[in-house]
Structure formats: structure tokens, C-alpha cells
Motif scaffolding. Sequence first.
Motif, PDB file in Angstrom:
ATOM      1  N   ILE A 281       0.850  -1.184   0.000  1.00  0.00           N
ATOM      2  CA  ILE A 281       0.000   0.000   0.000  1.00  0.00           C
ATOM      3  C   ILE A 281       0.891   1.241   0.000  1.00  0.00           C
ATOM      4  O   ILE A 281       1.824   1.336   0.800  1.00  0.00           O
ATOM      5  N   HIS A 282       0.591   2.191  -0.856  1.00  0.00           N
ATOM      6  CA  HIS A 282       1.477   3.331  -1.061  1.00  0.00           C
ATOM      7  C   HIS A 282       1.280   4.472  -0.078  1.00  0.00           C
ATOM      8  O   HIS A 282       2.106   5.379  -0.008  1.00  0.00           O
ATOM      9  N   SER A 283       0.191   4.461   0.678  1.00  0.00           N
ATOM     10  CA  SER A 283      -0.062   5.507   1.665  1.00  0.00           C
ATOM     11  C   SER A 283       0.493   5.094   3.019  1.00  0.00           C
ATOM     12  O   SER A 283       0.160   4.009   3.513  1.00  0.00           O
ATOM     13  N   PRO A 284       1.324   5.915   3.662  1.00  0.00           N
ATOM     14  CA  PRO A 284       1.833   5.555   4.994  1.00  0.00           C
ATOM     15  C   PRO A 284       0.684   5.520   6.009  1.00  0.00           C
ATOM     16  O   PRO A 284      -0.093   6.464   6.106  1.00  0.00           O
ATOM     17  N   GLN A 285       0.577   4.414   6.746  1.00  0.00           N
ATOM     18  CA  GLN A 285      -0.547   4.256   7.687  1.00  0.00           C
ATOM     19  C   GLN A 285      -0.340   3.030   8.565  1.00  0.00           C
ATOM     20  O   GLN A 285       0.339   2.079   8.188  1.00  0.00           O
ATOM     21  N   ASN A 286      -0.955   3.088   9.737  1.00  0.00           N
ATOM     22  CA  ASN A 286      -1.060   1.919  10.592  1.00  0.00           C
ATOM     23  C   ASN A 286      -2.373   1.207  10.267  1.00  0.00           C
ATOM     24  O   ASN A 286      -3.352   1.846   9.855  1.00  0.00           O
ATOM     25  N   VAL A 287      -2.401  -0.098  10.483  1.00  0.00           N
ATOM     26  CA  VAL A 287      -3.616  -0.876  10.239  1.00  0.00           C
ATOM     27  C   VAL A 287      -3.906  -1.728  11.472  1.00  0.00           C
ATOM     28  O   VAL A 287      -3.092  -2.572  11.844  1.00  0.00           O
ATOM     29  N   GLY A 288      -5.030  -1.494  12.093  1.00  0.00           N
ATOM     30  CA  GLY A 288      -5.396  -2.283  13.267  1.00  0.00           C
ATOM     31  C   GLY A 288      -4.810  -1.735  14.546  1.00  0.00           C
ATOM     32  O   GLY A 288      -5.526  -1.472  15.500  1.00  0.00           O
ATOM     33  N   ASN A 289      -3.489  -1.574  14.584  1.00  0.00           N
ATOM     34  CA  ASN A 289      -2.824  -1.013  15.754  1.00  0.00           C
ATOM     35  C   ASN A 289      -1.483  -0.418  15.337  1.00  0.00           C
ATOM     36  O   ASN A 289      -1.096  -0.496  14.169  1.00  0.00           O
ATOM     37  N   ASP A 290      -0.776   0.159  16.295  1.00  0.00           N
ATOM     38  CA  ASP A 290       0.478   0.847  15.989  1.00  0.00           C
ATOM     39  C   ASP A 290       1.605  -0.102  15.603  1.00  0.00           C
ATOM     40  O   ASP A 290       2.638   0.347  15.100  1.00  0.00           O
ATOM     41  N   GLN A 291       1.423  -1.400  15.838  1.00  0.00           N
ATOM     42  CA  GLN A 291       2.474  -2.363  15.550  1.00  0.00           C
ATOM     43  C   GLN A 291       2.428  -2.894  14.113  1.00  0.00           C
ATOM     44  O   GLN A 291       3.341  -3.607  13.693  1.00  0.00           O
ATOM     45  N   ILE A 292       1.369  -2.579  13.390  1.00  0.00           N
ATOM     46  CA  ILE A 292       1.220  -3.054  12.014  1.00  0.00           C
ATOM     47  C   ILE A 292       1.228  -1.829  11.108  1.00  0.00           C
ATOM     48  O   ILE A 292       0.326  -0.986  11.171  1.00  0.00           O
ATOM     49  N   ARG A 293       2.261  -1.724  10.269  1.00  0.00           N
ATOM     50  CA  ARG A 293       2.522  -0.460   9.591  1.00  0.00           C
ATOM     51  C   ARG A 293       2.850  -0.629   8.108  1.00  0.00           C
ATOM     52  O   ARG A 293       3.676  -1.476   7.726  1.00  0.00           O
ATOM     53  N   TYR A 294       2.184   0.175   7.270  1.00  0.00           N
ATOM     54  CA  TYR A 294       2.611   0.408   5.900  1.00  0.00           C
ATOM     55  C   TYR A 294       3.429   1.698   5.912  1.00  0.00           C
ATOM     56  O   TYR A 294       2.922   2.745   6.327  1.00  0.00           O
ATOM     57  N   CYS A 295       4.662   1.618   5.442  1.00  0.00           N
ATOM     58  CA  CYS A 295       5.497   2.823   5.428  1.00  0.00           C
ATOM     59  C   CYS A 295       5.184   3.707   4.237  1.00  0.00           C
ATOM     60  O   CYS A 295       5.512   4.904   4.234  1.00  0.00           O
ATOM     61  N   GLY A 296       4.540   3.152   3.202  1.00  0.00           N
ATOM     62  CA  GLY A 296       4.248   3.901   1.994  1.00  0.00           C
ATOM     63  C   GLY A 296       5.458   3.995   1.080  1.00  0.00           C
ATOM     64  O   GLY A 296       6.544   3.516   1.389  1.00  0.00           O
ATOM     65  N   THR A 297       5.263   4.624  -0.059  1.00  0.00           N
ATOM     66  CA  THR A 297       6.341   4.780  -1.036  1.00  0.00           C
ATOM     67  C   THR A 297       7.232   5.964  -0.677  1.00  0.00           C
ATOM     68  O   THR A 297       6.775   6.931  -0.067  1.00  0.00           O
ATOM     69  N   PRO A 298       8.498   5.920  -1.070  1.00  0.00           N
ATOM     70  CA  PRO A 298       9.374   7.069  -0.820  1.00  0.00           C
ATOM     71  C   PRO A 298       9.118   8.232  -1.773  1.00  0.00           C
ATOM     72  O   PRO A 298       9.535   9.364  -1.514  1.00  0.00           O
ATOM     73  N   LEU A 299       8.413   7.962  -2.883  1.00  0.00           N
ATOM     74  CA  LEU A 299       8.052   8.986  -3.867  1.00  0.00           C
ATOM     75  C   LEU A 299       6.557   8.891  -4.182  1.00  0.00           C
ATOM     76  O   LEU A 299       5.918   7.879  -3.897  1.00  0.00           O
ATOM     77  N   LYS A 300       6.020   9.936  -4.791  1.00  0.00           N
ATOM     78  CA  LYS A 300       4.614   9.945  -5.187  1.00  0.00           C
ATOM     79  C   LYS A 300       4.496   9.323  -6.579  1.00  0.00           C
ATOM     80  O   LYS A 300       5.111   9.803  -7.531  1.00  0.00           O
ATOM     81  N   TYR A 301       3.675   8.267  -6.659  1.00  0.00           N
ATOM     82  CA  TYR A 301       3.592   7.509  -7.894  1.00  0.00           C
ATOM     83  C   TYR A 301       2.218   7.570  -8.570  1.00  0.00           C
ATOM     84  O   TYR A 301       1.940   6.788  -9.478  1.00  0.00           O
ATOM     85  N   SER A 302       1.345   8.461  -8.115  1.00  0.00           N
ATOM     86  CA  SER A 302       0.050   8.654  -8.759  1.00  0.00           C
ATOM     87  C   SER A 302      -0.506  10.004  -8.327  1.00  0.00           C
ATOM     88  O   SER A 302      -0.055  10.599  -7.347  1.00  0.00           O
ATOM     89  N   PHE A 303      -1.521  10.498  -9.070  1.00  0.00           N
ATOM     90  CA  PHE A 303      -2.135  11.778  -8.720  1.00  0.00           C
ATOM     91  C   PHE A 303      -2.836  11.703  -7.365  1.00  0.00           C
ATOM     92  O   PHE A 303      -2.934  12.701  -6.644  1.00  0.00           O
ATOM     93  N   SER A 304      -3.320  10.525  -6.997  1.00  0.00           N
ATOM     94  CA  SER A 304      -3.996  10.381  -5.704  1.00  0.00           C
ATOM     95  C   SER A 304      -3.033  10.518  -4.526  1.00  0.00           C
ATOM     96  O   SER A 304      -3.459  10.690  -3.387  1.00  0.00           O
ATOM     97  N   GLU A 305      -1.736  10.468  -4.820  1.00  0.00           N
ATOM     98  CA  GLU A 305      -0.728  10.632  -3.768  1.00  0.00           C
ATOM     99  C   GLU A 305      -0.176  12.058  -3.700  1.00  0.00           C
ATOM    100  O   GLU A 305       0.706  12.350  -2.895  1.00  0.00           O
ATOM    101  N   ALA A 306      -0.713  12.943  -4.534  1.00  0.00           N
ATOM    102  CA  ALA A 306      -0.147  14.291  -4.661  1.00  0.00           C
ATOM    103  C   ALA A 306      -0.096  15.043  -3.341  1.00  0.00           C
ATOM    104  O   ALA A 306       0.850  15.784  -3.070  1.00  0.00           O
TER     105      ALA A 306
END
Length: 255
Positions: free
Chosen positions: A217-242
Amino acid sequence: MHFFHLSDLHIGLKLIERDLREDQEYIFEQIIRLTKEQQPDAMVIAGDIYDKAVPSAEAVEIFDSFMKNLSEEMPQMPVMIISGNHDSAERIAFGSHIMSSSGICMSPVYDGKTEKYCLMDSYGEVWIHLLPFIRPAVVRHALQGEEGAEEIRSYQEAVQAAVEHMDIDTEKRNVLVAHQFAVGAMSCDSEEIAVGGIDQIEVSVFQDFDYVALGHIHSPQNVGNDQIRYCGTPLKYSFSEAGQQKSVTVAELFE
């Protein structure tokens, strides 16, 4: 123990036919600068190193340069990498035995077992488990002959079976590096999401881990709790990430 968590580099990706080589090389330089400043104990990269299963020679050159420069600047810092759904597991695994001597550990092709590495800090052992991106068919084949293996049809069942086959000592601290789509995660336009959400998994499968470093998943976010993490992409790869603020996740484990 603190470590950098990255994922979804997508080296070789073009945004509306714009070559992103210069942008990617710049962001890798900034990541190396941050490692020198913060001196993390390790770095994990949770899949999608490349944007295509068969990356171009130029994309391989960019990643090779990133690893070479990182190793030269931080020779004592282990780097642990898994393959994502955009990667070829076989190509990511190539040369892994040679590179591990330099502290760069690449996940092998999934065969029913997963690699794990032990790091030490003042509190004791931290075990890093590497689970490359898996599909149900891959797990069925890897566990062929075992009871219930032929019944694995969903991504939920596949990941659950893979985790159950891991060697996890719950008396120690355990970190999982994985590349899957967790239920509840917010996605972006640039991600490949299966119709009907059949590739989604419940975060309850990760209950034995103290931290789960996720990619996909390209958006940085926690899922469920603080121990489960998507760091996201280091760059923006779509307009939805602008409008997103991109970053490197720094995870810290205590006792």
C-alpha cells in the motif's frame, strides 16, 4: 533497537511516460543521508523493489548503486529485503548467498519455509522474519502433501498457513517483513488491487509479532494497531498521492 522501514521503491516506473530515474536516485541519496544521521540498527525493505518482474538493465543498475552506496556508508548495518507482487521472487533471490556476507539479506523463493535473522540490542534478541509476497497457489505447491494444503484457496488462508509454518519464539521479540493487502488499509490509484478484495487478509494473522513491516500500500498508515505499519512509497507515484507527505518509517523496539 531501531530500524528503518521502507517499501515499494518501484524502480523503473514511469509516470505518464516521465522517466523517474533522477527522482529515484535523489531519494535514495536522501535515505542514505538519513541512515548516516540516525544510525539505525537495520533497514528492512518490504517488497516491490522494481516496477516490473523483468526490470530493465537501467533499473537494476539504480538498485545496485543504491545497495553499493548504502553498504559503503553503513557497512555494519544489515539490510533485509523481500520480493513484492511486482517483483520476480527468483530474480530478487539471485545472489542472496553472496550478498548476505555483505549484510544484504534477500528473501528466497517461498518453499514452505521463511528466512529469519537475529539482531541483538541491550534487551536481547530481535528476530526478523522475511515473508515474500505469496499467492494461494504458491503456498499450496510449497506445502503439497501436508494436511489441508490443497484446501488453501484464499490469500487469508495462504498467509495464515505461511505464518503457522514459521519458527516463532514468542518469548523473544519478533518482526515480520511482508508484502500483502491488509483489511482496512486505504489504497491509492497506483496500486494493483484484486477485484472484490480477494487478496485482502485480516491483521489478526500477525498477532505473534511485535512489529509488522508491510509493503504494497502506497499511503503511509497503521492498520489495526500501531504495531502493524505500511510505510508507503518514498516517492509519489500517482495523482492520488499528490497531497501525501512521504517519509521513511523509523520503528523502535524496547523490551
